[in-house]
Design an enzyme around this catalytic site. Structure first.
Site, PDB file in Angstrom:
ATOM      1  N   GLY A 187       0.843  -1.191   0.000  1.00 14.57           N
ATOM      2  CA  GLY A 187       0.000   0.000   0.000  1.00 14.57           C
ATOM      3  C   GLY A 187       0.873   1.233   0.000  1.00 14.57           C
ATOM      4  N   GLN A 232       3.144   9.939   1.282  1.00 11.06           N
ATOM      5  CA  GLN A 232       4.415   9.211   1.346  1.00 11.06           C
ATOM      6  C   GLN A 232       5.326   9.492   0.155  1.00 11.06           C
ATOM      7  OE1 GLN A 232       2.493   5.212   2.243  1.00 11.06           O
ATOM      8  NE2 GLN A 232       4.363   5.120   3.451  1.00 11.06           N
ATOM      9  N   CYS A 266       5.945   0.176   7.778  1.00 11.94           N
ATOM     10  CA  CYS A 266       5.551   1.280   6.910  1.00 11.94           C
ATOM     11  C   CYS A 266       6.746   1.668   6.057  1.00 11.94           C
ATOM     12  CB  CYS A 266       5.110   2.466   7.774  1.00 11.94           C
ATOM     13  SG  CYS A 266       4.620   3.905   6.810  1.00 11.94           S
ATOM     14  N   LEU A 267       6.512   1.899   4.771  1.00  8.86           N
ATOM     15  CA  LEU A 267       7.612   2.278   3.875  1.00  8.86           C
ATOM     16  C   LEU A 267       8.291   3.569   4.332  1.00  8.86           C
ATOM     17  CD1 LEU A 267       5.980   1.601   0.379  1.00  8.86           C
ATOM     18  CD2 LEU A 267       7.662   0.178   1.572  1.00  8.86           C
ATOM     19  N   HIS A 326      -4.433   1.176   7.634  1.00  4.33           N
ATOM     20  CA  HIS A 326      -3.102   1.804   7.603  1.00  4.33           C
ATOM     21  C   HIS A 326      -3.058   2.958   6.590  1.00  4.33           C
ATOM     22  CE1 HIS A 326       1.459   1.378   7.917  1.00  4.33           C
ATOM     23  NE2 HIS A 326       1.316   2.136   6.851  1.00  4.33           N
ATOM     24  N   GLU A 327      -3.577   2.718   5.375  1.00  9.48           N
ATOM     25  CA  GLU A 327      -3.503   3.742   4.326  1.00  9.48           C
ATOM     26  C   GLU A 327      -4.473   4.890   4.596  1.00  9.48           C
ATOM     27  OE1 GLU A 327      -0.947   3.595   2.589  1.00  9.48           O
ATOM     28  OE2 GLU A 327      -0.510   1.500   2.998  1.00  9.48           O
ATOM     29  N   HIS A 383      -2.954   7.172   7.053  1.00 10.92           N
ATOM     30  CA  HIS A 383      -1.951   8.055   6.433  1.00 10.92           C
ATOM     31  C   HIS A 383      -2.577   9.348   5.921  1.00 10.92           C
ATOM     32  CE1 HIS A 383       2.054   6.419   6.213  1.00 10.92           C
ATOM     33  NE2 HIS A 383       1.652   5.236   5.776  1.00 10.92           N
TER      34      HIS A 383
HETATM   35 ZN   LIG Z   1       2.595   3.415   5.897  1.00  6.11          ZN
END
Ligand SMILES: [Zn+2]
Length: 171
Positions: free
Chosen positions: A46, A51, A93-94, A135-136, A139
């Site tokens: 995701g 991000q 998380c990226l 999660h997304e 964000h």
């Molecule tokens: Zn994330």
């Protein structure tokens, strides 16, 4: 094009993103294509627009890691409408590379969102997909998964990150 992933510490990750009001434009289509490309390049399931530095309520998800095109999801202006059950598992998380923590989440989650054309849809996901929806969507409201772990673990993580920032290993 592949965008670099913004890391924890950048304020764009911790503010609510702007709503999307224009749909069906070539710019949006290109942006979504770039988001998928950036997500696959970073080996994520995701990715949220903040991000990659864009404060817009757009996220893409593919829990099949590019294996099944029908699992590619575009979430624009999403809201979580239902959360049922519980699951506990590791989450990362990226934007916070190198860290993973146990996070409690709902197991069955329904999201309401718009697609690239602006059509409103609802979709229910379970397990990993449910976790990705939460999660997304988080964000896009400036919330990171570390807000769901204990203050102690969070402080420890932030301290390690500060150390890496000072050493120039976090940018
Ligand atoms: Zn994330």
């Amino acid at each position: 094009m592949i965008y670099p992933i913004v890391k924890f510490g950048d304020p764009v990750l911790e503010r609510e993103a702007d709503d999307v009001t224009e749909f069906g434009t070539p710019e949006l289509d290109k942006f979504l294509e770039d988001m998928f490309e950036s997500m696959y390049a970073a080996k994520g399931v995701g990715l949220a627009a903040p991000q990659i530095g864009f404060s817009r309520k757009i996220a893409v998800i593919d829990v099949s890691n590019g294996e099944r095109p029908e699992e590619k999801l575009v979430l624009i202006n999403p809201t979580i409408v239902k959360v049922e059950g519980k699951q506990e598992g590791e989450e990362g998380c990226l934007s916070i590379p190198g860290f993973r923590e146990q996070v409690k989440r709902g197991r069955l989650v329904t999201v309401r969102a718009q697609d690239a054309k602006g059509e409103v849809y609802e979709k229910t996901g379970e397990d990993l997909l449910a976790r990705a929806f939460l999660h997304e969507t988080d964000h896009l409201y400036g919330r990171l998964y570390i807000t769901h772990i204990s203050a102690l673990k969070r402080d420890l993580m932030k301290r390690k990150i500060k150390k890496m920032q000072r050493a120039g290993e976090w940018s």
